[in-house]
Structures are given as C-alpha cells and as structure tokens.
Design a protein around this motif. Sequence first.
Motif, PDB file in Angstrom:
ATOM      1  N   ARG A  15       0.842  -1.198   0.000  1.00 39.71           N
ATOM      2  CA  ARG A  15       0.000   0.000   0.000  1.00 39.71           C
ATOM      3  C   ARG A  15       0.875   1.245   0.000  1.00 39.71           C
ATOM      4  O   ARG A  15       1.793   1.392   0.799  1.00 39.71           O
ATOM      5  CB  ARG A  15      -0.902   0.011   1.240  1.00 39.71           C
ATOM      6  CG  ARG A  15      -1.943  -1.088   1.274  1.00 39.71           C
ATOM      7  CD  ARG A  15      -3.103  -0.859   0.320  1.00 39.71           C
ATOM      8  NE  ARG A  15      -3.753   0.417   0.551  1.00 39.71           N
ATOM      9  CZ  ARG A  15      -4.698   0.625   1.456  1.00 39.71           C
ATOM     10  NH1 ARG A  15      -5.106  -0.361   2.229  1.00 39.71           N
ATOM     11  NH2 ARG A  15      -5.246   1.814   1.601  1.00 39.71           N
ATOM     12  N   PHE A  16       0.544   2.155  -0.937  1.00 35.67           N
ATOM     13  CA  PHE A  16       1.227   3.444  -1.046  1.00 35.67           C
ATOM     14  C   PHE A  16       0.192   4.555  -0.910  1.00 35.67           C
ATOM     15  O   PHE A  16      -0.998   4.339  -1.160  1.00 35.67           O
ATOM     16  CB  PHE A  16       1.895   3.582  -2.420  1.00 35.67           C
ATOM     17  CG  PHE A  16       2.983   2.585  -2.692  1.00 35.67           C
ATOM     18  CD1 PHE A  16       4.299   2.853  -2.339  1.00 35.67           C
ATOM     19  CD2 PHE A  16       2.702   1.377  -3.303  1.00 35.67           C
ATOM     20  CE1 PHE A  16       5.307   1.938  -2.595  1.00 35.67           C
ATOM     21  CE2 PHE A  16       3.702   0.440  -3.566  1.00 35.67           C
ATOM     22  CZ  PHE A  16       5.012   0.729  -3.212  1.00 35.67           C
ATOM     23  N   ALA A  17       0.647   5.729  -0.534  1.00 34.04           N
ATOM     24  CA  ALA A  17      -0.236   6.896  -0.550  1.00 34.04           C
ATOM     25  C   ALA A  17      -0.691   7.116  -1.986  1.00 34.04           C
ATOM     26  O   ALA A  17       0.034   6.806  -2.939  1.00 34.04           O
ATOM     27  CB  ALA A  17       0.505   8.122  -0.021  1.00 34.04           C
ATOM     28  N   PHE A  18      -1.892   7.636  -2.157  1.00 31.41           N
ATOM     29  CA  PHE A  18      -2.479   7.791  -3.492  1.00 31.41           C
ATOM     30  C   PHE A  18      -1.566   8.597  -4.416  1.00 31.41           C
ATOM     31  O   PHE A  18      -1.130   9.688  -4.080  1.00 31.41           O
ATOM     32  CB  PHE A  18      -3.848   8.473  -3.403  1.00 31.41           C
ATOM     33  CG  PHE A  18      -4.508   8.635  -4.740  1.00 31.41           C
ATOM     34  CD1 PHE A  18      -5.090   7.550  -5.379  1.00 31.41           C
ATOM     35  CD2 PHE A  18      -4.512   9.874  -5.371  1.00 31.41           C
ATOM     36  CE1 PHE A  18      -5.686   7.695  -6.623  1.00 31.41           C
ATOM     37  CE2 PHE A  18      -5.100  10.020  -6.612  1.00 31.41           C
ATOM     38  CZ  PHE A  18      -5.682   8.935  -7.232  1.00 31.41           C
ATOM     39  N   LEU A  57       2.727   3.124   2.935  1.00 33.47           N
ATOM     40  CA  LEU A  57       1.865   3.333   4.091  1.00 33.47           C
ATOM     41  C   LEU A  57       2.229   2.353   5.204  1.00 33.47           C
ATOM     42  O   LEU A  57       2.724   1.253   4.947  1.00 33.47           O
ATOM     43  CB  LEU A  57       0.398   3.160   3.690  1.00 33.47           C
ATOM     44  CG  LEU A  57      -0.128   4.201   2.686  1.00 33.47           C
ATOM     45  CD1 LEU A  57      -1.578   3.903   2.328  1.00 33.47           C
ATOM     46  CD2 LEU A  57      -0.003   5.606   3.269  1.00 33.47           C
ATOM     47  N   ARG A  95      -2.405  -3.411  -8.771  1.00 31.41           N
ATOM     48  CA  ARG A  95      -1.492  -2.521  -8.044  1.00 31.41           C
ATOM     49  C   ARG A  95      -0.706  -3.382  -7.063  1.00 31.41           C
ATOM     50  O   ARG A  95      -1.192  -3.687  -5.964  1.00 31.41           O
ATOM     51  CB  ARG A  95      -2.279  -1.434  -7.315  1.00 31.41           C
ATOM     52  CG  ARG A  95      -3.086  -0.555  -8.248  1.00 31.41           C
ATOM     53  CD  ARG A  95      -3.590   0.705  -7.555  1.00 31.41           C
ATOM     54  NE  ARG A  95      -4.515   0.452  -6.469  1.00 31.41           N
ATOM     55  CZ  ARG A  95      -5.836   0.399  -6.602  1.00 31.41           C
ATOM     56  NH1 ARG A  95      -6.391   0.544  -7.792  1.00 31.41           N
ATOM     57  NH2 ARG A  95      -6.604   0.182  -5.560  1.00 31.41           N
ATOM     58  N   SER A 109       1.481   8.256  -5.172  1.00 35.51           N
ATOM     59  CA  SER A 109       2.851   8.516  -4.739  1.00 35.51           C
ATOM     60  C   SER A 109       3.582   7.210  -4.464  1.00 35.51           C
ATOM     61  O   SER A 109       3.007   6.129  -4.540  1.00 35.51           O
ATOM     62  CB  SER A 109       2.862   9.398  -3.485  1.00 35.51           C
ATOM     63  OG  SER A 109       2.747   8.613  -2.318  1.00 35.51           O
ATOM     64  N   GLU A 166       0.593   0.296   6.986  1.00 31.48           N
ATOM     65  CA  GLU A 166      -0.011  -1.037   6.954  1.00 31.48           C
ATOM     66  C   GLU A 166       0.725  -2.017   6.037  1.00 31.48           C
ATOM     67  O   GLU A 166       0.499  -3.225   6.109  1.00 31.48           O
ATOM     68  CB  GLU A 166      -1.499  -0.966   6.560  1.00 31.48           C
ATOM     69  CG  GLU A 166      -1.801  -0.157   5.328  1.00 31.48           C
ATOM     70  CD  GLU A 166      -2.184   1.287   5.643  1.00 31.48           C
ATOM     71  OE1 GLU A 166      -3.097   1.798   4.970  1.00 31.48           O
ATOM     72  OE2 GLU A 166      -1.556   1.885   6.528  1.00 31.48           O
ATOM     73  N   ASP A 221       5.105   6.792  -1.465  1.00 32.12           N
ATOM     74  CA  ASP A 221       5.222   6.738  -0.010  1.00 32.12           C
ATOM     75  C   ASP A 221       4.544   5.475   0.513  1.00 32.12           C
ATOM     76  O   ASP A 221       3.325   5.304   0.345  1.00 32.12           O
ATOM     77  CB  ASP A 221       4.579   7.973   0.637  1.00 32.12           C
ATOM     78  CG  ASP A 221       5.307   9.258   0.283  1.00 32.12           C
ATOM     79  OD1 ASP A 221       6.518   9.196  -0.013  1.00 32.12           O
ATOM     80  OD2 ASP A 221       4.657  10.327   0.285  1.00 32.12           O
ATOM     81  N   ARG A 232       7.842   3.318  -7.161  1.00 36.57           N
ATOM     82  CA  ARG A 232       7.383   2.448  -6.079  1.00 36.57           C
ATOM     83  C   ARG A 232       8.326   1.267  -5.884  1.00 36.57           C
ATOM     84  O   ARG A 232       8.573   0.858  -4.741  1.00 36.57           O
ATOM     85  CB  ARG A 232       5.952   1.993  -6.365  1.00 36.57           C
ATOM     86  CG  ARG A 232       4.955   3.129  -6.150  1.00 36.57           C
ATOM     87  CD  ARG A 232       3.528   2.742  -6.443  1.00 36.57           C
ATOM     88  NE  ARG A 232       2.619   3.790  -5.978  1.00 36.57           N
ATOM     89  CZ  ARG A 232       1.301   3.751  -6.126  1.00 36.57           C
ATOM     90  NH1 ARG A 232       0.728   2.712  -6.722  1.00 36.57           N
ATOM     91  NH2 ARG A 232       0.550   4.733  -5.670  1.00 36.57           N
TER      92      ARG A 232
END
Length: 202
Positions: free
Chosen positions: A100-103, A109, A195, A105, A111, A107, A154
């Motif tokens: 999981r990445f920030a929308f 997350l 994703r 981006s 979790e 970054d 990513r």
Amino acid sequence: MIRYLSTLFIAIAATFVACQAKAEKVVVYQEGQLVNPQEVADVLGKTRSIHLLDDAAPAASAALTTPSGDTHAATKGSAAAAGGREQSNGPAAALSLPVRFAFGSADILPEARTQLDALARGIKLLPQDRAVLVEGHTDAVGDDEYNLELSRARARAVRDYLVQHHGIAASRLKTVGYGEARPVEGADPYAAVNRRVQFRGA
C-alpha cells in the motif's frame, strides 16, 4: 526484405516472451495476510533469466498462486485474487505483495510494513550473493507514461525500505517498473489487484 524479416523476428520474439510470461506462476499474498519468510526464500532462491525491459515491457500476465499452493485467476473488478483452480506448471517463479502506497505517490503506508518486514526476513535466508528483482506494477487508471514512472518509483521505494530498515545491501536489490503493461491474468486492467509489487530471484 530486411525490414520484413526484422519485423517478423520481433513478432516471433514477442510471442515467445508473452507465452513464457503467461505460463509463469506467482505466489500472491493478500493485504494483511501473514507472509512466510521460508516461502519467500524458497521462491526467491530460484534463479531464472531476467530481461529488464523497462522501457518496452510487453503486455503479459501471470497465474496467481495463493501461499497455500492453490492457483487462481483474479475475477473482473475484484481487489483480491479469486476464481477457479487451475493446473500448476511447476514451482512459483515470483512472489507478489499488495504493498500500500499513498495515493499517486511512492510513499509506503504503515499497513504495508508488516508484510515487507517478513519479506526482508525471507531475503535474509538467501545466500549473500543472491540478488532479488523488485517489480513495480500499476492498474490502468491514468496515463501510460505516468503509470510507468510511478511503478518505477514504487519499486525503488520498496528497495530503499528494505535497505534502510533491514540492512539488505542495495546491490542485491534490482528494480524495474512495468506500469500497467502486465495486468493480472483475467483481471480488469483497472482492478486494484493489479497494483502490486512482485519479487523474484535474479
């Protein structure tokens, strides 16, 4: 005539690569599922020929295998791998995590860290000279070039996390981004299951 032969050769080569990729099995962990470090080491310990086709990635797909060994195809529009059992074609060649990445981006997350931490423990079980390829993949939402750059960023972010938080040598972690060019077999190109970050022995 030379141009015709060149075009024919490229078409044959692309078909061969696509067929190879289609037959590939991938162990897929769902979000929140515990990652088994030994399974990580088993999958990434296998070496196969890797071609980094970063700028011209062929459209290809992969059969999904749950950590328990069941093979699945993703259902249309589903965010998780689901569907009927398929024939297995040997051991899995790669491992997939729904990092999981920030929308929009690179970054990571919070979790996503538990699964990445377990993945790192699996990589540490490998011989010190064994390299790992980190592949970034996106869904088809957005522009092709944007998705390609996002997938590369990513993949690099995951590499950097493994280096900074787990002391894995950066030289062992190769990165490549495929953007939206390699959706999961049977999935809607816009589905969340596309994703993902995949890992394979290099």
